[in-house]
Design a protein around this motif. Structure first.
Motif, PDB file in Angstrom:
ATOM      1  N   ARG A   1       0.843  -1.277  -0.063  1.00 12.79           N
ATOM      2  CA  ARG A   1       0.144   0.057   0.172  1.00 12.79           C
ATOM      3  C   ARG A   1       0.692   1.315   0.072  1.00 12.79           C
ATOM      4  NH1 ARG A   1      -3.468  -0.386   5.173  1.00 12.79           N
ATOM      5  NH2 ARG A   1      -1.593   0.189   5.749  1.00 12.79           N
ATOM      6  N   ALA A   2       2.226   1.136   0.046  1.00  6.74           N
ATOM      7  CA  ALA A   2       3.157   2.216   0.464  1.00  6.74           C
ATOM      8  C   ALA A   2       2.800   3.484  -0.579  1.00  6.74           C
ATOM      9  CB  ALA A   2       4.380   1.779   0.364  1.00  6.74           C
ATOM     10  N   PHE A   3       2.549   3.172  -1.963  1.00  8.32           N
ATOM     11  CA  PHE A   3       2.627   4.075  -2.655  1.00  8.32           C
ATOM     12  C   PHE A   3       1.413   4.673  -3.196  1.00  8.32           C
ATOM     13  CE2 PHE A   3       6.633   1.697  -3.798  1.00  8.32           C
ATOM     14  CZ  PHE A   3       7.606   2.992  -3.356  1.00  8.32           C
ATOM     15  N   LYS A   4       0.339   4.215  -2.629  1.00 10.20           N
ATOM     16  CA  LYS A   4      -0.909   4.761  -2.752  1.00 10.20           C
ATOM     17  C   LYS A   4      -1.335   6.035  -1.868  1.00 10.20           C
ATOM     18  CE  LYS A   4      -3.203   0.321  -4.034  1.00 10.20           C
ATOM     19  NZ  LYS A   4      -2.331  -0.440  -3.672  1.00 10.20           N
ATOM     20  N   MET A   5      -2.210   7.007  -2.247  1.00 11.88           N
ATOM     21  CA  MET A   5      -2.511   8.121  -1.842  1.00 11.88           C
ATOM     22  C   MET A   5      -3.040   8.090  -0.456  1.00 11.88           C
ATOM     23  SD  MET A   5      -1.267  10.645  -3.636  1.00 11.88           S
ATOM     24  CE  MET A   5      -2.079  12.120  -4.233  1.00 11.88           C
ATOM     25  N   PHE A   6      -2.658   8.895   0.732  1.00  6.19           N
ATOM     26  CA  PHE A   6      -3.162   8.901   1.953  1.00  6.19           C
ATOM     27  C   PHE A   6      -3.380   7.699   2.472  1.00  6.19           C
ATOM     28  CE2 PHE A   6      -5.747  11.926  -0.858  1.00  6.19           C
ATOM     29  CZ  PHE A   6      -5.088  13.140   0.150  1.00  6.19           C
ATOM     30  N   GLN A   7      -2.138   6.638   2.681  1.00  3.49           N
ATOM     31  CA  GLN A   7      -2.111   5.324   3.201  1.00  3.49           C
ATOM     32  C   GLN A   7      -1.407   5.769   4.828  1.00  3.49           C
ATOM     33  OE1 GLN A   7      -3.463   2.419   2.476  1.00  3.49           O
ATOM     34  NE2 GLN A   7      -4.762   3.547   0.956  1.00  3.49           N
ATOM     35  N   LYS A   8      -2.132   5.648   5.474  1.00  2.00           N
ATOM     36  CA  LYS A   8      -1.190   5.443   6.848  1.00  2.00           C
ATOM     37  C   LYS A   8      -0.667   4.055   6.962  1.00  2.00           C
ATOM     38  CE  LYS A   8      -2.336   9.762   8.216  1.00  2.00           C
ATOM     39  NZ  LYS A   8      -2.176  10.657   9.148  1.00  2.00           N
ATOM     40  N   LEU A   9       0.698   3.846   7.310  1.00  2.00           N
ATOM     41  CA  LEU A   9       1.029   2.688   7.215  1.00  2.00           C
ATOM     42  C   LEU A   9       1.201   2.218   8.951  1.00  2.00           C
ATOM     43  CD1 LEU A   9       3.762   3.006   4.379  1.00  2.00           C
ATOM     44  CD2 LEU A   9       1.181   1.954   4.368  1.00  2.00           C
TER      45      LEU A   9
END
Length: 166
Positions: A108-116
């Motif tokens: 998910r790292a490169f998707k917008m607004f993703q809090k990891l």
């Protein structure tokens, strides 16, 4: 008209010698590194690594990756920046020794607004935009970005950009 929202309209390609660029660029991080007692270690052979790119975009990519490395690394830790050439590409790597990423985070790292799952280590804010922006900028420069990370063992971002033939 401002180009803030449309950086692609104003890409200015120029020859960038990476070792000179990095020497200048890193000065703006000395205070922040000092504040968290962190050290930037550079692994750059004494070779003329040259890319044909937009200096503003390269600066934003470096800034985003460095800010993340500082933010997600503990006080007193090291951040490694390395540059090497391979098969017509320049590989630029930012490695931190922070919490690392889960496989789900990496997807998910490169998707917008993703809090990891990793949290900043000193109360810094995180909007989940940085990596999505970096990916877009790297692709504008005809490059790619990959993540190498194991939970608990830090994270390495590797950018590949076409090497300029002199």
């Amino acid at each position: 008209m401002s180009n803030v929202n449309h950086p692609e309209k104003s890409i200015e390609l120029e020859t960038i010698k990476l070792s000179e660029f990095i020497e200048e660029w890193e000065k703006s991080y000395l205070t922040r590194l000092e504040k968290k007692n962190q050290e930037l270690r550079k692994f750059i052979d004494n070779k003329p690594y040259i890319i044909h790119a937009d200096q503003k975009l390269v600066t934003r990519i470096f800034d985003n990756l460095m800010t993340n490395a500082i933010k997600f690394s503990d006080k007193g830790s090291k951040i490694d920046l390395s540059v090497k050439a391979s098969n017509g590409l320049i590989l630029i790597s930012f490695k931190d020794y922070g919490p690392g990423m889960t496989d789900a985070d990496k997807k998910r790292a490169f998707k917008m607004f993703q809090k990891l799952s990793a949290q900043p280590t000193d109360g810094e804010s995180s909007h989940g935009l940085g990596l999505a922006i970096i990916k877009t900028l790297v692709e504008k420069l005809k490059g790619s970005i990959t993540i190498e990370s194991k939970l608990g063992q830090g994270t390495e971002f590797i950018i590949s950009l076409p090497e300029e033939r002199v």
